[in-house]
Structures are given as C-alpha cells and as structure tokens.
Design an enzyme around this catalytic site. Structure first.
Site, PDB file in Angstrom:
ATOM      1  N   LYS A  22      32.723  51.623  45.438  1.00  0.00           N
ATOM      2  CA  LYS A  22      34.005  51.170  46.002  1.00  0.00           C
ATOM      3  C   LYS A  22      35.174  51.938  45.387  1.00  0.00           C
ATOM      4  O   LYS A  22      36.027  52.461  46.109  1.00  0.00           O
ATOM      5  CB  LYS A  22      34.189  49.664  45.738  1.00  0.00           C
ATOM      6  CG  LYS A  22      35.601  49.173  46.010  1.00  0.00           C
ATOM      7  CD  LYS A  22      35.768  47.701  45.750  1.00  0.00           C
ATOM      8  CE  LYS A  22      36.101  47.325  44.339  1.00  0.00           C
ATOM      9  NZ  LYS A  22      37.506  47.434  43.926  1.00  0.00           N
ATOM     10  N   ASN A  23      35.212  51.997  44.058  1.00  0.00           N
ATOM     11  CA  ASN A  23      36.399  52.556  43.405  1.00  0.00           C
ATOM     12  C   ASN A  23      36.462  54.080  43.459  1.00  0.00           C
ATOM     13  O   ASN A  23      37.438  54.681  43.002  1.00  0.00           O
ATOM     14  CB  ASN A  23      36.521  52.043  41.971  1.00  0.00           C
ATOM     15  CG  ASN A  23      36.906  50.565  41.954  1.00  0.00           C
ATOM     16  OD1 ASN A  23      37.308  50.019  42.985  1.00  0.00           O
ATOM     17  ND2 ASN A  23      36.770  49.920  40.807  1.00  0.00           N
ATOM     18  N   CYS A 117      48.552  39.672  39.994  1.00  0.00           N
ATOM     19  CA  CYS A 117      47.121  39.760  40.292  1.00  0.00           C
ATOM     20  C   CYS A 117      46.401  38.739  39.424  1.00  0.00           C
ATOM     21  O   CYS A 117      46.892  38.390  38.346  1.00  0.00           O
ATOM     22  CB  CYS A 117      46.669  41.177  39.973  1.00  0.00           C
ATOM     23  SG  CYS A 117      44.921  41.442  40.093  1.00  0.00           S
ATOM     24  N   ARG A 122      49.390  44.065  35.783  1.00  0.00           N
ATOM     25  CA  ARG A 122      49.082  45.318  36.476  1.00  0.00           C
ATOM     26  C   ARG A 122      50.305  46.034  37.063  1.00  0.00           C
ATOM     27  O   ARG A 122      50.419  46.212  38.274  1.00  0.00           O
ATOM     28  CB  ARG A 122      48.021  45.088  37.557  1.00  0.00           C
ATOM     29  CG  ARG A 122      46.755  44.490  36.999  1.00  0.00           C
ATOM     30  CD  ARG A 122      45.707  44.289  38.030  1.00  0.00           C
ATOM     31  NE  ARG A 122      44.977  45.515  38.362  1.00  0.00           N
ATOM     32  CZ  ARG A 122      44.005  45.565  39.252  1.00  0.00           C
ATOM     33  NH1 ARG A 122      43.661  44.486  39.918  1.00  0.00           N
ATOM     34  NH2 ARG A 122      43.371  46.694  39.507  1.00  0.00           N
ATOM     35  N   ASP A 307      35.032  46.058  34.228  1.00  0.00           N
ATOM     36  CA  ASP A 307      34.449  45.547  35.477  1.00  0.00           C
ATOM     37  C   ASP A 307      33.027  45.006  35.294  1.00  0.00           C
ATOM     38  O   ASP A 307      32.456  44.462  36.237  1.00  0.00           O
ATOM     39  CB  ASP A 307      34.450  46.649  36.556  1.00  0.00           C
ATOM     40  CG  ASP A 307      35.853  46.933  37.063  1.00  0.00           C
ATOM     41  OD1 ASP A 307      36.764  46.124  36.801  1.00  0.00           O
ATOM     42  OD2 ASP A 307      36.051  47.974  37.719  1.00  0.00           O
ATOM     43  N   ARG A 399      34.726  41.832  48.916  1.00  0.00           N
ATOM     44  CA  ARG A 399      35.600  42.994  48.701  1.00  0.00           C
ATOM     45  C   ARG A 399      34.831  44.117  48.020  1.00  0.00           C
ATOM     46  O   ARG A 399      35.174  45.280  48.192  1.00  0.00           O
ATOM     47  CB  ARG A 399      36.778  42.607  47.801  1.00  0.00           C
ATOM     48  CG  ARG A 399      37.747  41.672  48.456  1.00  0.00           C
ATOM     49  CD  ARG A 399      38.953  41.498  47.592  1.00  0.00           C
ATOM     50  NE  ARG A 399      39.513  42.809  47.254  1.00  0.00           N
ATOM     51  CZ  ARG A 399      40.469  43.003  46.371  1.00  0.00           C
ATOM     52  NH1 ARG A 399      40.971  41.985  45.722  1.00  0.00           N
ATOM     53  NH2 ARG A 399      40.935  44.200  46.132  1.00  0.00           N
TER      54      ARG A 399
HETATM   55  N1  EPU Z   1      48.784  49.752  33.497  1.00  0.00           N
HETATM   56  C1  EPU Z   1      50.131  49.747  33.210  1.00  0.00           C
HETATM   57  N2  EPU Z   1      50.941  50.544  33.980  1.00  0.00           N
HETATM   58  C2  EPU Z   1      50.484  51.308  34.992  1.00  0.00           C
HETATM   59  C3  EPU Z   1      49.105  51.291  35.276  1.00  0.00           C
HETATM   60  C4  EPU Z   1      48.285  50.509  34.507  1.00  0.00           C
HETATM   61  O1  EPU Z   1      50.592  49.053  32.309  1.00  0.00           O
HETATM   62  O2  EPU Z   1      51.286  51.983  35.656  1.00  0.00           O
HETATM   63  C5  EPU Z   1      47.873  48.916  32.674  1.00  0.00           C
HETATM   64  C6  EPU Z   1      47.209  47.798  33.484  1.00  0.00           C
HETATM   65  O3  EPU Z   1      48.042  46.679  33.596  1.00  0.00           O
HETATM   66  C7  EPU Z   1      45.957  47.554  32.677  1.00  0.00           C
HETATM   67  C8  EPU Z   1      45.601  48.946  32.158  1.00  0.00           C
HETATM   68  O4  EPU Z   1      46.793  49.723  32.258  1.00  0.00           O
HETATM   69  O5  EPU Z   1      46.234  46.705  31.611  1.00  0.00           O
HETATM   70  C9  EPU Z   1      44.502  49.670  32.912  1.00  0.00           C
HETATM   71  O6  EPU Z   1      44.691  49.504  34.303  1.00  0.00           O
HETATM   72  P1  EPU Z   1      44.281  50.622  35.357  1.00  0.00           P
HETATM   73  O7  EPU Z   1      45.521  51.213  35.920  1.00  0.00           O
HETATM   74  O8  EPU Z   1      43.281  51.541  34.782  1.00  0.00           O
HETATM   75  O9  EPU Z   1      43.614  49.726  36.482  1.00  0.00           O
HETATM   76  P2  EPU Z   1      43.651  50.039  38.032  1.00  0.00           P
HETATM   77  O10 EPU Z   1      43.690  51.503  38.223  1.00  0.00           O
HETATM   78  O11 EPU Z   1      44.666  49.199  38.684  1.00  0.00           O
HETATM   79  C10 EPU Z   1      41.068  50.333  38.374  1.00  0.00           C
HETATM   80  C11 EPU Z   1      40.004  49.681  39.191  1.00  0.00           C
HETATM   81  C12 EPU Z   1      39.739  48.283  38.648  1.00  0.00           C
HETATM   82  C13 EPU Z   1      39.301  48.420  37.186  1.00  0.00           C
HETATM   83  C14 EPU Z   1      40.371  49.175  36.382  1.00  0.00           C
HETATM   84  C15 EPU Z   1      39.977  49.452  34.944  1.00  0.00           C
HETATM   85  C16 EPU Z   1      40.279  50.690  41.358  1.00  0.00           C
HETATM   86  C17 EPU Z   1      40.664  50.547  42.783  1.00  0.00           C
HETATM   87  N3  EPU Z   1      40.429  49.619  40.579  1.00  0.00           N
HETATM   88  O12 EPU Z   1      42.226  49.508  38.491  1.00  0.00           O
HETATM   89  O13 EPU Z   1      38.671  47.756  39.405  1.00  0.00           O
HETATM   90  O14 EPU Z   1      39.123  47.145  36.628  1.00  0.00           O
HETATM   91  O15 EPU Z   1      40.650  50.436  37.013  1.00  0.00           O
HETATM   92  O16 EPU Z   1      38.816  50.185  34.887  1.00  0.00           O
HETATM   93  O17 EPU Z   1      39.817  51.740  40.944  1.00  0.00           O
HETATM   94  C18 EPU Z   1      37.376  46.042  40.394  1.00  0.00           C
HETATM   95  O18 EPU Z   1      36.736  46.911  40.997  1.00  0.00           O
HETATM   96  O19 EPU Z   1      37.020  44.831  40.351  1.00  0.00           O
HETATM   97  C19 EPU Z   1      38.618  46.398  39.692  1.00  0.00           C
HETATM   98  C20 EPU Z   1      39.544  45.510  39.352  1.00  0.00           C
END
Ligand code: EPU
Length: 421
Positions: A22-23, A117, A122, A307, A399
C-alpha cells in the site's frame, strides 16, 4: 458498517500470497502526475486507499484504466485540475503527496491541509519547508495549502528535521523535474521510498543514494511512460506472520520481500519461531509452542516499524512473559490497548511505553477498530481469544489489507464478514 466475526482458538497453518505494498503503491500512483506519457503499474493492491487515490487522480481529469489483476494504466496528460479537495484528503492523508508532483510539473497546486489523525498530530511542516526550499511560494487559505512557482522549481539542499516517509517522498517528487541538483538529507530509508525512487528512475529520473539517508536528485526535463511492478507489502506480510505466530501455527508467504523485513524477522526469531526465507518467500513455524514475549522499540527503517507495533502488542498479550512495547514515531498510537483490554489483555500504558503481561489466551468480546494497524491487532487478538470476537468499524482494515478474511480463512481461521448497521 461491516464487522469481522472471529471464532478464536484455531492454529493457523497454510500458504498465502502477499499483496503489493500500500505505502509504495500510493506514492507511485500519485507520482504518475510527473510522467509525460502512459504508465502501467502492476501488483497494485485492491484496497480502499487505492480507490481513493484513483478517485483523486480522476477528479483532476486524469485517464485511468483498471486491467485484470489490478494492473493500472494511467495517463496524466489529460489533467485539468491541480486541486485536492478536503473530502478526499480527510479520507486519506497520503493525498498530500500530490503537492510535490503538481508543483514540479505544473508549477501550481491547491491541496487541503490534512486534519488530525487517530495516531498522532502528524503535521506536514517538513513537506512545506522542502517545497519552499525548492523555490515554491506557499499560502494557507481556508484550510488549503496554495502553492505556486514562477517557471521551474530550482534544485536545493534540504535537511529534514526528522525522518519523514511521505515528507521525503513529496520533496523527492518535486525535485525530479527541478532545474539543477537537489540533495535531500536525513531522508527516510524505508523500502517504500526506495520503490518510489526506483519507479521514478525507470521513467527517466536521475536519483542516486537510494536506500541511504541522502538522496541526490539531478533534475531532468521530462519523464517518459513505462511499466513498473510495486514491491510486496512488508507490513501485510508481517501481520500474517504474527497471526501464525500467536496461534502457535505455521505459515508460508509467497511473493514476499524478506530483505525488507530484517528487524521484524529477527523479532519473530526472538519470539521462538523457526524462520526460513528464500528470494521471495518466508516460512514461519512455531512448532506448536507458545510465543515468548519480546520487547519492541519502534524506529525509522531499518529499525522496527511503527506499522507493526500493534500486531506485536497483540502477540505479546498471548505470549509467555512480560514485555515493554515502546512507540517512538507517533504520540498516540496505543488506541488498540483499551480494546485489547476488553478481550482480557493485561496491559498498562505509561507515556510511550505499554507493558504487557502475557497469558495463554484472551476471551472474545465486541471491540472496535480505531485505525488501520490497530484494527489488524484486534483481528489477530481475536484469533487467540476463546469464543467469539466481533471487530467493528472494519473499514479501517479495508484501507490496508486486501481480502483479509479470505486470506485468514485460507490459513484455517474461523472468520467471516457480517454486514453491520
Ligand atoms: N512529522 C512531522 N512533520 C512533518 C512530517 C512528519 O512532525 O512534516 C512527524 C510525524 O508527526 C511523525 C513522524 O514525523 O511523528 C514520522 O511521520 P512520517 O511523516 O514518517 O509518517 P507519514 O509519512 O505520514 C508514513 C506511512 C504510515 C507510517 C509512517 C511511519 C504512508 C502513506 N504512510 O506516514 O503508514 O506509519 O510513514 O513509518 O506511507 C499505515 O500504513 O498504517 C501508516 C500509518
């Protein structure tokens, strides 16, 4: 809303195929916005988030064709709108990923800010900081990010404050068509980021440093069409391995990518499972033993993935011994704990640590899913609960897990989907 009804106690034993990730599929589908020609993406999982992504691209006027076995043909040259509405972004946060490619290719994008969320705040500040470094002007207006650039984005050096998966992907996609070279430091090294970068390179991008924390992107004038196969889903794979481990069973996963799962496979070995792997398969055998409790400490890749935290927490509930599960990525990712307690689990949460005292089995009850991986953990716990467990709000499961009840039934679980009110 549909429910999953599970009658626990069956030891799982069998073989299933892992779906596409998915990701990785979501950013790859969205990055076709950058491509000047038709693209065919294979091994796309049939999931609600993929449908939402197709809806989002469709709403922009992009031509999409779905062939057999979820192979998608996308031609983004028919684009008419550069806009991601609140309705779709609130359904799926990954919609924010249109920002980078729209800015990179068309110099403009209006994207709804994702709201809060269930697993944490996030924010998307790193995505925006990256776009600004590449020369974009950003305004916030009525809950929308309005971004534009005069001419082309310009290559820059960007140091992310923290490791962010979609943040890295967004900046990477923006940089691909920028003028000059971009360097993204403290980049996420997750296999899904690598899969996106490999896809972009297949279409003519010039990205190096893939799999390291420094990505170097030499901007190119255009990307050309082509074909790509999405990598296997390491989180789906880990979830089914956990299902087999906690029922003291055996499983063989086909179409898997064991090289992306080292930290998780090491934990299964610590649990007491016999793990065997080949190029594209993984076998786990508990040889009827109760799993041993294991401590978990989530971290960016190659550390243990957040995850998989909820699934290992469920496993620890029925393991021999006491364990600590520490969540370091998201500040509120223990929503499943209260639900697991309804099944009789012994868990205490202090800050970002859940302490679990394992027992041989749990007792079935009605529980409710709160997010994708939390709901997977409830299904797993149901497999090792006496009597019936009903998991509500399973749209969260849909999802991210393709045909979950069919795959689990194939392994011998007693599980069925019941339409709810
Ligand atoms: N963060 C910030 N600022 C930003 C971006 C992130 O503070 O601009 C923080 C977040 O709040 C969090 C940390 O950085 O505390 C890491 O978040 P990340 O940005 O890596 O998460 P994401 O990109 O929103 C993806 C996956 C998630 C997975 C996370 C961590 C996708 C579509 N989603 O989310 O997947 O948990 O990386 O590996 O790729 C899932 O599949 O169930 C899922 C939630």
């Amino acid at each position: 809303m549909d429910k999953l009804i599970i009658t626990g106690g069956n030891r799982l034993d069998g073989e299933i195929k892992v779906s596409g990730a998915k990701n990785a599929a979501l950013p790859i589908l969205i990055s076709t916005l950058l491509v000047d020609g038709p693209v065919t993406i294979r091994n796309v999982p049939n999931l609600h988030d993929v449908t939402t992504t197709m809806e989002l691209l469709g709403s922009m006027g992009i031509d999409l064709l779905v062939h057999e076995c979820m192979s998608l043909e996308i031609d983004s040259r028919t684009i008419k709108q550069f806009f991601a509405p609140y309705d779709l972004v609130k359904k799926m946060r990954a919609s924010i990923l249109v920002l980078g490619p729209l800015l990179g290719r068309y110099g403009k994008a209006t994207v709804s800010l994702p709201g809060g969320c269930a697993i944490g705040v996030r924010p998307v500040d790193q995505h925006l900081k990256g776009m600004e470094a590449l020369g974009a002007k950003i305004n916030m207006q009525n809950g929308y990010i309005e971004a534009y650039v005069d001419g082309r984005l310009k290559g820059a050096e960007i140091v992310n404050d923290m490791v962010t998966v979609t943040g890295t992907e967004n900046i990477l996609m923006a940089a691909v068509l920028a003028e000059g070279t971009s360097v993204i430091k403290n980049a996420a090294r997750e296999p899904e980021v690598c899969d996106l970068a490999n896809f972009l390179n297949t279409m003519g991008a010039k990205i190096s440093g893939i799999g390291t924390d420094t990505l170097v992107v030499e901007g190119v004038e255009r990307l050309h069409g082509g074909e790509y196969r999405v990598m296997p889903d390491r989180i789906e794979a880990g979830t089914y391995l956990a299902a087999a481990a906690l029922t003291r069973g055996r499983i063989k996963l086909k179409n898997a990518a064991p090289e992306t799962m080292t930290a998780v496979l090491e934990k299964f070995t610590e649990v007491g499972a016999k793990i065997t792997t080949g190029d594209d398969w993984i076998e786990l055998d508990m040889e009827h033993r109760q799993p041993k409790a294991v401590d978990i400490y989530t971290a960016p890749y190659p550390g243990f993935p957040t995850d998989m935290q909820a699934q290992f927490l469920a496993l620890n509930c029925v393991a021999d011994g006491t364990s600590n599960v520490v969540e370091n990525i998201f500040e509120n990712r223990f929503m499943h704990v209260q639900e697991l307690k309804r099944l009789g689990a012994d868990i205490e949460v202090h800050g970002n640590t859940a302490t679990v005292i394992g027992k041989p089995s749990l007792v079935g009850a009605e529980v409710m899913a709160t997010d994708l991986r939390a709901s997977a953990s409830l299904v797993l716990a149901g497999l090792m609960s006496q009597g019936e467990t009903s998991v509500g709000r399973i749209y969260h499961v849909d999802r991210g897990y393709e045909c979950i009840e069919e795959k689990l039934s194939q392994l011998g679980a007693k599980i069925l989907r019941a339409p709810g009110k």
